[in-house]
Design a protein around this motif. Structure first.
Motif, PDB file in Angstrom:
ATOM      1  N   THR A   1      23.446  23.414  19.620  1.00  0.00           N
ATOM      2  CA  THR A   1      24.361  23.621  18.496  1.00  0.00           C
ATOM      3  C   THR A   1      23.607  23.559  17.174  1.00  0.00           C
ATOM      4  O   THR A   1      24.030  24.147  16.180  1.00  0.00           O
ATOM      5  CB  THR A   1      25.471  22.557  18.476  1.00  0.00           C
ATOM      6  OG1 THR A   1      24.894  21.247  18.472  1.00  0.00           O
ATOM      7  CG2 THR A   1      26.398  22.703  19.666  1.00  0.00           C
TER       8      THR A   1
ATOM      9  N   ASN B   1      25.518  20.263  22.371  1.00  0.00           N
ATOM     10  CA  ASN B   1      25.536  19.345  21.233  1.00  0.00           C
ATOM     11  C   ASN B   1      24.488  18.236  21.392  1.00  0.00           C
ATOM     12  O   ASN B   1      23.823  18.124  22.416  1.00  0.00           O
ATOM     13  CB  ASN B   1      26.946  18.740  21.123  1.00  0.00           C
ATOM     14  CG  ASN B   1      27.235  18.161  19.753  1.00  0.00           C
ATOM     15  OD1 ASN B   1      26.378  18.110  18.875  1.00  0.00           O
ATOM     16  ND2 ASN B   1      28.455  17.700  19.559  1.00  0.00           N
ATOM     17  N   TYR B   2      24.361  17.431  20.355  1.00  0.00           N
ATOM     18  CA  TYR B   2      23.600  16.173  20.341  1.00  0.00           C
ATOM     19  C   TYR B   2      22.089  16.349  20.248  1.00  0.00           C
ATOM     20  O   TYR B   2      21.330  15.620  20.888  1.00  0.00           O
ATOM     21  CB  TYR B   2      23.979  15.291  21.542  1.00  0.00           C
ATOM     22  CG  TYR B   2      25.455  15.087  21.675  1.00  0.00           C
ATOM     23  CD1 TYR B   2      26.176  14.494  20.634  1.00  0.00           C
ATOM     24  CD2 TYR B   2      26.153  15.530  22.789  1.00  0.00           C
ATOM     25  CE1 TYR B   2      27.549  14.332  20.722  1.00  0.00           C
ATOM     26  CE2 TYR B   2      27.526  15.367  22.885  1.00  0.00           C
ATOM     27  CZ  TYR B   2      28.226  14.777  21.845  1.00  0.00           C
ATOM     28  OH  TYR B   2      29.580  14.628  21.924  1.00  0.00           O
TER      29      TYR B   2
ATOM     30  N   GLN C   1      28.142  16.435   8.496  1.00  0.00           N
ATOM     31  CA  GLN C   1      28.543  17.394   9.534  1.00  0.00           C
ATOM     32  C   GLN C   1      30.061  17.527   9.562  1.00  0.00           C
ATOM     33  O   GLN C   1      30.781  16.542   9.388  1.00  0.00           O
ATOM     34  CB  GLN C   1      28.064  16.918  10.906  1.00  0.00           C
ATOM     35  CG  GLN C   1      26.565  16.826  11.049  1.00  0.00           C
ATOM     36  CD  GLN C   1      26.174  16.275  12.414  1.00  0.00           C
ATOM     37  OE1 GLN C   1      26.377  16.920  13.433  1.00  0.00           O
ATOM     38  NE2 GLN C   1      25.621  15.084  12.428  1.00  0.00           N
ATOM     39  N   VAL C   2      30.524  18.736   9.809  1.00  0.00           N
ATOM     40  CA  VAL C   2      31.963  18.967   9.843  1.00  0.00           C
ATOM     41  C   VAL C   2      32.470  18.687  11.254  1.00  0.00           C
ATOM     42  O   VAL C   2      32.990  19.556  11.955  1.00  0.00           O
ATOM     43  CB  VAL C   2      32.291  20.407   9.395  1.00  0.00           C
ATOM     44  CG1 VAL C   2      33.795  20.578   9.225  1.00  0.00           C
ATOM     45  CG2 VAL C   2      31.597  20.729   8.081  1.00  0.00           C
ATOM     46  N   ASN C   3      32.262  17.460  11.689  1.00  0.00           N
ATOM     47  CA  ASN C   3      32.778  16.997  12.979  1.00  0.00           C
ATOM     48  C   ASN C   3      32.717  15.472  12.972  1.00  0.00           C
ATOM     49  O   ASN C   3      32.281  14.863  11.997  1.00  0.00           O
ATOM     50  CB  ASN C   3      31.976  17.588  14.158  1.00  0.00           C
ATOM     51  CG  ASN C   3      30.492  17.281  14.066  1.00  0.00           C
ATOM     52  OD1 ASN C   3      30.083  16.205  13.652  1.00  0.00           O
ATOM     53  ND2 ASN C   3      29.673  18.244  14.469  1.00  0.00           N
ATOM     54  N   THR C   4      33.145  14.835  14.040  1.00  0.00           N
ATOM     55  CA  THR C   4      33.183  13.379  14.047  1.00  0.00           C
ATOM     56  C   THR C   4      31.808  12.735  14.142  1.00  0.00           C
ATOM     57  O   THR C   4      31.678  11.537  13.869  1.00  0.00           O
ATOM     58  CB  THR C   4      34.073  12.863  15.201  1.00  0.00           C
ATOM     59  OG1 THR C   4      33.609  13.437  16.430  1.00  0.00           O
ATOM     60  CG2 THR C   4      35.524  13.223  14.962  1.00  0.00           C
ATOM     61  N   ASN C   5      30.769  13.506  14.517  1.00  0.00           N
ATOM     62  CA  ASN C   5      29.414  12.954  14.433  1.00  0.00           C
ATOM     63  C   ASN C   5      29.088  12.610  12.978  1.00  0.00           C
ATOM     64  O   ASN C   5      28.461  11.582  12.693  1.00  0.00           O
ATOM     65  CB  ASN C   5      28.381  13.945  14.960  1.00  0.00           C
ATOM     66  CG  ASN C   5      28.529  14.227  16.439  1.00  0.00           C
ATOM     67  OD1 ASN C   5      29.190  13.497  17.157  1.00  0.00           O
ATOM     68  ND2 ASN C   5      27.913  15.309  16.897  1.00  0.00           N
TER      69      ASN C   5
END
Length: 391
Positions: free
Chosen positions: A56, A81-82, A130-134
């Motif tokens: 990603t 991801n990650y 980041q536009v996510n919960t990370n």
């Protein structure tokens, strides 16, 4: 019908750019060069490719890579991801695709200018923006000063030292082994430049207890890997590296690099991966003549040895003593030089070294690997992945 992936897919081609600190070209150009090289290595053409998979975090969209290379229709594409934890999972995704007939030829790739461009080792707002919960998770730790990967790892490294009596010299032995292997690898950035334990101890402190030589490089470059069915691989020019097992893993109460609030402050997610690899393959740690363990920071190599079952908890410092992880030792690690010595291509270059070991073409060949198995792991401190490749 067997539900096992073992022996149904194989890596048939590998390709890379040079590894540098200033590539002088775009990340898309790097990706295209690596994919082209890997496809040629496999004895295939772009007309054969119908799948692409990457991270990603990779800036190069699959359709852009396909356009630039003249690849036609894509039947499969995916992203993992990650960060570095995605490396082996890209091959897992590709292997599942070809094993089930979803695609015939899938190329996994990772390309970035991580030295001349966006440097991972420096404080950046990107991780907590980041536009996510990370990004939300990181926003809790960044204001407290944990603004670099080294800072987050230092917390776990210090706890490991406290719990088990490990020392900075124990971490340094990983760096010495990697750099010794890189010194004989013409493709490694640190080719011809081994270090001693004294060099490691004298290197400047980055985040206590991590010295500069505990931290992986920042590199420009790209790596690509071609996955096909086992049947097709047997008809191609290169000796296949069969995918015997492929796994992903996340631990309880998992965060990205900051899993400090669980009882086990180590890397239990790698334990999940290890148990699954052994279950799928029917193999054990004693069956591995060598391994490629993700080495962005030296303490995590020790923790991986324990989580994967090569030794007991807290026993890794003794396990690696006396050159055990160097060529000629009982478990040579990172024979290409690893990310500390060859290049930091998010672990994808480690998979390529696993393939070379199975082929028998590594510059630091472990003789038994070309007739047996190689274990490869992906990034630690994050949800991660692993592979067992076999001759």
């Amino acid at each position: 019908m067997s539900r096992s992936l073992a022996g149904k897919a194989a890596i048939a081609g590998i390709g890379a750019t040079e590894f540098s600190k200033a590539s002088g070209r775009s990340e898309l150009q790097l990706a295209v060069e690596a994919v082209r090289s890997a496809v040629e290595d496999a004895g295939l053409t772009m007309a054969d490719v119908d799948g692409l998979t990457t991270f990603t975090m990779d800036a190069n969209s699959e359709i852009a890579v396909a356009r630039e290379l003249g690849i036609g229709e894509l039947r499969f594409f995916s992203r993992i991801n990650y960060g570095g934890g995605a490396a082996c999972a890209t091959v897992q995704q590709a292997a599942m695709a070809v094993a089930t007939g979803v695609a015939d030829v899938v190329v996994c790739y990772r390309a970035f200018n991580e030295r001349s461009g966006d440097r991972f080792g420096q404080v950046s707002v990107a991780a907590n923006a980041q536009v996510n919960t990370n990004g939300l998770d990181n926003a809790w730790s960044y204001p407290m000063g944990l603004g670099t990967p080294a800072a987050t790892v230092a917390m776990q490294a210090r706890r490991y030292m406290h719990e088990y009596g490990a020392t900075s010299e124990d971490f340094g032995r990983v760096a010495v082994a990697d750099r010794r292997h890189a010194a004989t690898n013409p493709n490694a950035f640190f080719h011809g430049r081994p270090i001693t334990l004294e060099d490691h101890q004298a290197s400047r402190m980055i985040v206590d207890p991590l010295h500069l030589l505990d931290c992986c490089q920042e590199s420009d470059g790209a790596q690509a890997i071609v996955v096909v069915s086992a049947e097709r691989a047997r008809d191609l020019p290169q000796k296949p590296a069969y995918v015997t097992a492929a796994a992903q893993g996340s631990g309880r109460d998992q965060f990205v690099m900051t899993s400090y609030y669980r009882d086990d402050i180590g890397i239990p997610e790698m334990g999940v991966v290890g148990r699954e690899l052994w279950r799928q393959s029917g193999l054990r740690p004693d069956d591995m003549p060598m391994a490629i363990l993700y080495d962005h920071f030296t303490p995590y190599v020790l923790m991986q040895l324990e989580e994967l079952g090569f030794c007991g908890r807290g026993e890794a410092p003794a396990f690696i003593a006396d050159g055990a992880i160097e060529i000629g030792g009982r478990l040579p690690l990172n024979t290409h030089g690893g990310q500390l010595g060859e290049a930091y291509i998010h672990g994808m270059n480690g998979i390529a070294e696993g393939v070379r070991q199975v082929r028998g073409t590594s510059v630091n060949q472990v003789e038994a690997a070309s007739s047996s198995h190689v274990l490869v792991t992906a990034g630690t401190g994050v949800p991660t992945s692993g592979l067992i490749l076999s001759a």
